[in-house]
Design an enzyme around this catalytic site. Structure first.
Site, PDB file in Angstrom:
ATOM      1  N   LYS A  57       0.808  -1.283   0.027  1.00 43.06           N
ATOM      2  CA  LYS A  57      -0.093  -0.109   0.067  1.00 43.06           C
ATOM      3  C   LYS A  57       0.897   1.375  -0.168  1.00 43.06           C
ATOM      4  CE  LYS A  57      -0.425  -0.013   4.920  1.00 43.06           C
ATOM      5  NZ  LYS A  57      -1.423   0.137   6.153  1.00 43.06           N
TER       6      LYS A  57
ATOM      7  N   TYR B 137      16.332  30.839   4.192  1.00 40.88           N
ATOM      8  CA  TYR B 137      15.425  31.579   4.730  1.00 40.88           C
ATOM      9  C   TYR B 137      15.332  31.912   6.070  1.00 40.88           C
ATOM     10  CZ  TYR B 137      13.415  30.633  -0.099  1.00 40.88           C
ATOM     11  OH  TYR B 137      13.185  30.931  -1.378  1.00 40.88           O
TER      12      TYR B 137
END
Length: 387
Positions: free
Chosen positions: A48, A282
């Site tokens: 999955k 940043y």
């Protein structure tokens, strides 16, 4: 080295998926799961979430051809796509068991026409499925899901007996199996897990004595295989262990020799010298402590390398472990190479994998290795190797 599916091999950041290691992990798990059993324990390989980020199609094909008895999916869209891929591309096509809930009647035809095994956890849906199958004169293989204590999905334990009494009257449902799921299987000798195992085993015994014999009975995920593998049950569902990780390496009691299948790789693409006290990235979250070289690598949270790792993680370059510095950007991460580094442009960088397992990142992020693997985004090409 055999490259099976090169993807975009020009990318500077990519994930190597070693199918030989995957198959070795499968064989190790299969051997361990069968240690206590007098009969054969079946393996339902869980693929999955796009094969835990490794690529559901190639992983499913490799495991199918290596002898898995089942493939486990999370929802019926995954199941349909996997079935169709294997039909066209694999010499072996084990049954697909969907561990999710089928509630959309529009999907009945697509699911049933592909013989996908359906999880039953609701009598109303079971009745609708039975009527649908009756109209097509076709029996459907189903497995009953029991909620033995995870409190997620499944028939609650106290209502299972009554539910099975009703289910066995639905003649177009072939009740092939019954299963449950642990809540704390990664912890060895956990009282709650032992209670779940005891109660579920007792319930199945009662059902088999009074109502119906099940061809398949299972509860063990990876943690269950390692810590609670009871030979009463005849199938196990390895997930994270197939990909080379333990669900909790501090709490799981046994090491069985599995290895990481995925290695995420990038390259140093830019190097600059910075003086002391210059900020990086940043938000100016890091300032150089002295003159040093800073390398920039093209991987960031857009690739699944979390911003939470800002100023906390490391990478491997030329067998050296080096710290990341400054805020992780969408597309870039910066590395402190040191003032005298001989690292060059295009030198290879291991983000995580065989040299530096995903545990290192999951522990920094206070999460689990599952999340690290599943978070690698589609823009990172997967390159499949057999070597």
């Amino acid at each position: 080295m055999k490259i099976l599916s090169p993807g975009n091999s020009t990318n500077d950041t990519y994930a190597e998926i070693n199918l030989r290691v995957l198959k070795e992990n499968f064989s190790v798990i299969k051997k361990f799961a069968n240690l206590k059993s007098k009969g054969r324990i079946r393996i339902c390989s869980v693929v999955k979430a796009n094969g835990y980020g490794h690529g559901m199609f190639e992983i499913g094909k490799a495991l199918s051809e290596h002898g898995t008895d089942y493939l486990g999916t999370a929802d019926y869209f995954e199941s349909i796509r996997l079935h169709d891929y294997l039909k066209k591309n694999s010499s072996k096509k084990p049954p697909v068991l969907c561990l999710g809930i089928l509630t959309d009647e529009k999907l009945f035809e697509e699911v049933i026409s592909r013989d996908i095994e359906i999880t039953i956890a609701n009598l109303d849906i079971a009745t609708k499925l039975n009527n649908f199958a009756k109209n097509r004169n076709k029996k459907i293989n189903v497995q009953i899901q029991v909620d033995s204590g995870i409190n997620r999905i499944g028939f609650p334990g106290e209502y299972v007996y009554e539910a099975v009494q009703k289910l066995i009257t639905l003649k177009f449902l072939n009740i092939k199996g019954i299963y449950s799921h642990f809540a704390t299987s990664e912890i060895n000798n956990d009282p709650y897990a032992l209670k779940q195992l005891r109660n579920f085993k007792s319930l199945v015994k009662e059902l088999e004595h009074n109502l119906i014999k099940f061809e398949i009975k299972h509860i063990c995920n990876t943690g269950g295989i390692l810590n609670y593998n009871d030979p009463f049950f005849n199938m196990v569902r390895p997930g994270i262990s197939l990909y080379g990780y333990y669900p909790d390496r501090k709490k799981t009691s046994k090491e069985i020799g599995i290895k990481p299948v995925m290695t995420v790789i990038s390259k140093v693409k830019f190097i600059k010298k910075l003086r002391k006290s210059q900020s990086i990235s940043y938000g100016r979250k890091y300032f150089t402590k002295a003159e040093t070289k800073i390398g920039s690598i093209p991987v960031g949270y857009g690739d699944g390398y979390s911003r939470i790792l800002t100023n906390k993680s490391s990478v491997i370059i030329n067998k050296k472990r080096l710290r990341t510095v400054g805020a992780i950007c969408m597309d870039w991460t910066m590395i402190n190479l040191g003032p005298d580094s001989d690292i060059k442009i295009n030198d290879q960088v291991t983000i995580f994998g065989k040299e530096y397992p995903a545990y290192n990142l999951s522990e920094i992020m206070k999460t689990i290795p599952y999340e690290i693997l599943c978070n690698i985004t589609p823009r990172v090409p997967r390159i499949y190797l057999e070597n």
